[in-house]
Design an enzyme around this catalytic site. Structure first.
Site, PDB file in Angstrom:
ATOM      1  CD  GLN A 182      -1.543   2.156   2.196  1.00 54.38           C
ATOM      2  OE1 GLN A 182      -0.546   2.057   2.921  1.00 54.38           O
ATOM      3  NE2 GLN A 182      -2.280   3.259   2.166  1.00 54.38           N
ATOM      4  CB  VAL A 184       2.222   5.012   3.866  1.00 53.60           C
ATOM      5  CG1 VAL A 184       1.567   6.259   3.298  1.00 53.60           C
ATOM      6  CG2 VAL A 184       1.211   4.185   4.644  1.00 53.60           C
ATOM      7  CE  LYS A 185       1.021  -1.403   5.506  1.00 56.99           C
ATOM      8  NZ  LYS A 185      -0.146  -0.531   5.240  1.00 56.99           N
ATOM      9  CG  ASN A 186       8.886  -0.692   5.315  1.00 52.82           C
ATOM     10  OD1 ASN A 186       7.940  -0.134   5.855  1.00 52.82           O
ATOM     11  ND2 ASN A 186       9.998  -0.989   5.973  1.00 52.82           N
TER      12      ASN A 186
END
Length: 379
Positions: A182, A184-186
């Protein structure tokens, strides 16, 4: 300048090059890029199968749906999960008319193995384990409990892209591992995910369920020789859950930098650790489990008067977050209220500090100085 909790970093030119190829080929849906990312993810993780999806949430639902039907679980059977997670973890269980049984969390904010074992009944069928913030917690103990009681095991690895345990990507012991890509994930895209089944038959079925139950996806029907294979069968009622080549193209670029990016996140965490050292009477950073090389999706601290501190930080244009509210506080899961006291206490005292690649040492210094200025002593 405001300091946000999350700000994704994209290698814009490389991402646009991948997207351009999709547009020039006229193939933006499920297809050549999704296949390439699945192959790259298997190589990176060492997991045997990977299927690219539109989100991690649909991956969790697929895992529950397939395991329930394959092993004959009945409506009302129980799945043990954590109350300290994004609500999609537990919604995925509820989608299939299964009962979410909440077990408490430990000092790593992950499932406490002792409470998990206490919550097992004759109706328990599976455990869903969340590696919160990229932490592995007591994963190995949960694996042993699942084996001992013949329970299926799902690893919600939404925060764990790149996490390693004793040098290895965790999850090979699980029946399914679900990752989030998603925004804002890493490993950020716009929104997508990956499901990695251990069993080849489960992976095959997931591919059909993701495409409305159709037994041949569009890419498979066009990639062979001869005319378009228009004739297919619909074997069961499925969903529109598969990923697309635009998102996969972005993912292919982001994967190249994942370990490098996670290394920098661990540097940010080390700066936070150094700043808070000696202030344990007011700030308790959540520890990383032994042997865990965390993706460090989150940096979480435990404090007193959390909401007051949050407002003070906001006044200084620093915007932290809370991961997460105890799910048993939600109306639909209120039947288990007060059964997980540690999760309830932590839900009211944890704070996630800004953690993203655009932060520098000066930003971390500013955040920690404001925290230490306004935080109250822990009683």
């Amino acid at each position: 300048m405001p300091i946000q909790l999350f700000v994704p970093t994209f290698r814009v030119d490389e991402c646009l090059s991948e997207i351009r190829e999709c547009l020039e080929k006229g193939w933006t849906g499920l297809g050549f890029k999704t296949v390439a990312l699945e192959e790259a993810w298997c190589k990176y993780t060492g997991l045997p199968h990977a299927h690219f999806l539109s989100s991690a949430t649909v991956g969790l639902h697929l895992a529950i749906r397939i395991l329930k039907s394959e092993y004959g679980w009945q409506d009302g059977d129980e799945v043990i999960s954590t109350p300290l997670t994004f609500v999609s973890t537990n919604h995925a269980i509820a989608y299939e008319n299964l009962h979410v049984t909440f077990a408490d969390v430990d000092e790593y904010l992950c499932l406490d193995p002792k409470d998990v074992e206490r919550k097992i009944t004759a109706k328990t069928r599976a455990i869903v384990y969340v590696g919160l913030g990229g932490n592995t917690g007591r994963w190995s103990e949960i694996v042993e409990i699942a084996r001992k009681h013949n329970l299926k095991l799902i690893l919600d690895a939404a925060h764990m892209a790149g996490t390693r345990l004793n040098g290895e990507i965790p999850g090979k012991e699980a029946d399914a591992v679900v990752y989030s890509f998603q925004a804002v994930k890493n490993l950020p895209t716009a929104d997508s995910g990956m499901i990695c089944f251990r069993d080849a038959a489960h992976d095959e079925r997931a591919r059909k369920l993701c495409w409305l139950g159709i037994n041949k996806d569009t890419y498979a029907r066009t990639s062979g020789k001869g005319a378009y294979k228009w004739k297919y069968d619909v074997e069961e009622v499925g969903y529109k859950y598969h990923g697309n080549s635009i998102m996969a193209g972005i993912g292919l670029v982001q994967l190249k930098y994942l370990d490098q990016d996670n290394s920098y996140r661990r540097q940010l965490a080390a700066w936070y650790d150094t700043a808070f050292k000696g202030h344990e009477d007011r700030v308790l950073p959540v520890p990383v489990a032994p042997g865990c090389e965390s993706s460090r999706h989150l940096y979480v601290i435990e404090v007193a008067a959390r909401d007051e501190l949050l407002m003070a930080l906001n006044d200084c244009e620093i915007y932290p977050g809370v991961h997460y509210r105890d799910n048993t506080e939600y109306r639909m899961y209120g039947y288990d209220a007060a059964t997980c006291p540690n999760a309830r206490r932590l839900s009211e005292s944890i704070l996630s500090l800004p953690m993203h690649l655009r932060l520098g040492h000066a930003d971390v210094k500013q955040v920690t100085e404001v925290v230490l200025k306004y935080v109250k002593p822990i009683n």
